[in-house]
Design an enzyme around this catalytic site. Structure first.
Site, mmCIF file in Angstrom:
data_model
loop_
_atom_site.group_PDB
_atom_site.id
_atom_site.type_symbol
_atom_site.label_atom_id
_atom_site.label_comp_id
_atom_site.label_asym_id
_atom_site.label_seq_id
_atom_site.Cartn_x
_atom_site.Cartn_y
_atom_site.Cartn_z
ATOM 1 N N GLU A 228 4.341 -4.241 -13.698
ATOM 2 C CA GLU A 228 3.045 -4.014 -13.037
ATOM 3 C C GLU A 228 3.255 -2.793 -12.157
ATOM 4 O O GLU A 228 3.912 -2.861 -11.127
ATOM 5 C CB GLU A 228 2.620 -5.243 -12.231
ATOM 6 C CG GLU A 228 1.166 -5.218 -11.818
ATOM 7 C CD GLU A 228 0.942 -4.529 -10.472
ATOM 8 O OE1 GLU A 228 0.507 -3.350 -10.485
ATOM 9 O OE2 GLU A 228 1.215 -5.145 -9.443
ATOM 10 N N CYS A 262 -1.872 -1.485 -5.145
ATOM 11 C CA CYS A 262 -2.063 -0.945 -6.492
ATOM 12 C C CYS A 262 -3.490 -1.149 -6.971
ATOM 13 O O CYS A 262 -4.013 -0.355 -7.751
ATOM 14 C CB CYS A 262 -1.071 -1.588 -7.463
ATOM 15 S SG CYS A 262 -1.130 -3.390 -7.473
#
Length: 454
Positions: A228, A262
């Site tokens: 990720e 993020c």
């Protein structure tokens, strides 16, 4: 980077740690391998009981853990306490659902009986970032341990006390020794751990560079890896949207975690007819944010986690302005101690600038104007990232186009992008591969075994 607690509000180094030696790493890996052989045989009910105890600790001591997070990486105390509570939610969610998620799946074939069984893999290395120092770990820990795996944590070097606190929570919850261990190691020591045959897989949340390195190391050993990585999430606003709600959410989506997430919205793509109104209100609200000590309740925006974060963000902002962007507010570090950066808004972003191509990690927003839905989708997809997208529209046809055509792993309509234990989390393109959370997350680190009985 040294393994140390540096208070980002003051810049003061509070505590330092020596990295583990090769012998100490070897001992911990063997401990994990030994623990797995026993832990994999423990029933779901027993694992669930321990996981619920971990949730209770996270809930009852959320202020203690919250203060530790704030001291080490600067998020507001309010959000840090919420993070601890969210970790408890994930623990309870998997305690309640893991057995169902991993139950045998019968498949009708010509066999007398055929089915799919989900079995644990073994010790998994988790390389985790500092921005959500508890949540990022527990969204791995809860599903991985409930599936019967064991974990080795390599946390970011600026949150060592958070890493050790998480290990202690798992121990206090009653999990056997060796089921979850923190490795205080440098990034240079990661490849050696991953190369060890007793470590069967890895998961990483972090930068593209770190993801490439771990991905390459795993590939050399033919090991499963979940990545990720970064995101440059679009926040699209169309004329049918509730503009006031969209603007208020846009500010929140940009400054969440002091702008260091993020899935924080970073590129704000607004339909031309409402662009001026959005821009004026957005800039005003960014300028009204209360900046200061993250321990104080009134604070909206605290410091960046590290001095290098300020340097990197300012470099990207200045390069974007130099390339031709217009600076509407902010655009500079703040004077005084600590790692603070002024809330920043840029517009007229050139394609060859950092603001267009890179992930700005901090409280800096880039505004774009879209002629229509086609243009909005074009701008949203003109990035190497593909993590999440927030789209604001009350037009059903637009909504379906955004869901189908924006190239991301997640689309949130009339809501900011967020992680939820019940839903898979992850991206496409350079934002990574694999999924965390939900039913998909717990199955990532299992042997999906086909069984045929004649």
């Amino acid at each position: 980077m040294a393994i140390a607690t540096i208070n980002p509000t003051t810049g003061e180094t509070l505590k330092t740690f020596e990295p583990l030696s090769g012998a100490q790493i070897e001992q911990k890996i063997q401990h994990a391998a030994d623990a797995f052989r026993k832990f994999r045989k423990i029933s779901f009910a027993q694992r669930a009981e321990m996981m619920r105890k971990a949730a209770d600790i996270l809930d009852k001591e959320k202020e203690t853990f919250g203060r530790l997070m704030t001291i080490e990486m600067g998020k507001t105390l309010r959000s840090a306490m919420d993070e601890s509570a969210k970790c408890a939610w994930a623990c309870r969610y998997y305690a309640e659902n893991a057995e169902r998620f991993l139950a045998d799946e019968v498949v009708e074939t010509t066999a007398k009986r055929s089915y799919i069984r989900y079995l644990p893999l073994g010790p998994v290395l988790a390389v985790m970032p500092w921005n959500f120092p508890f949540w990022q770990v527990f969204r791995f820990v809860a599903p991985a341990l409930m599936a019967g795996n064991v974990g080795l944590l390599k946390h970011s070097s600026n949150v060592p006390q958070c890493a050790l606190a998480i290990e202690e929570i798992i121990r206090r919850a009653g999990f056997p020794e060796g089921v979850f261990q923190t490795l205080l190691i440098t990034s240079h020591q990661v490849e050696g751990v991953l190369a060890d045959p007793r470590v069967v897989a890895a998961t990483l949340t972090g930068s593209e560079g770190a993801g490439v390195q771990v991905g390459m190391s795993a590939a050399k050993q033919v090991k499963k890896v979940v990545l990720e990585l970064g995101g440059s999430d679009p926040f699209v606003v169309m004329p049918s949207a509730n503009l006031d709600e969209a603007v208020a959410t846009a500010v929140k989506a940009r400054i969440i975690n002091n702008g260091q997430s993020c899935i924080a919205a970073k590129r704000f793509i607004v339909a031309a007819p409402i662009a001026d109104a959005f821009q004026n209100n957005f800039v005003r609200m960014m300028e009204e944010l209360q900046i200061g000590n993250p321990m104080e309740e009134k604070t909206d925006l605290g410091p960046l986690a590290m001095a290098s974060g300020v340097t990197d963000l300012d470099r990207d902002v200045q390069q974007t302005v130099k390339a031709g962007a217009k600076l509407l507010t902010g655009g500079h570090p703040l004077d005084g101690p600590g790692f603070f950066y002024a809330p920043t808004v840029l517009t007229d972003i050139p394609k060859d600038s950092s603001g267009y191509r890179e992930e700005l990690f901090g409280p800096a927003a880039c505004l774009f104007r879209a002629k229509d839905v086609d243009d909005a989708i074009r701008i949203a997809n003109d990035t190497r990232f593909g993590l999440g997208a927030s789209v604001w529209t009350n037009d059903p046809a637009e909504r379906e186009r955004f869901i189908n055509e924006i190239e991301t792993g997640m689309v949130f309509v009339n809501h900011m992008v967020a992680s939820d234990p019940r839903l898979p989390f992850g991206g496409v393109k350079w934002s990574g591969h694999g999924r965390e959370l939900g039913v998909h997350g717990i199955r990532e680190f299992t042997d999906i075994k086909t069984v045929w009985i004649e």
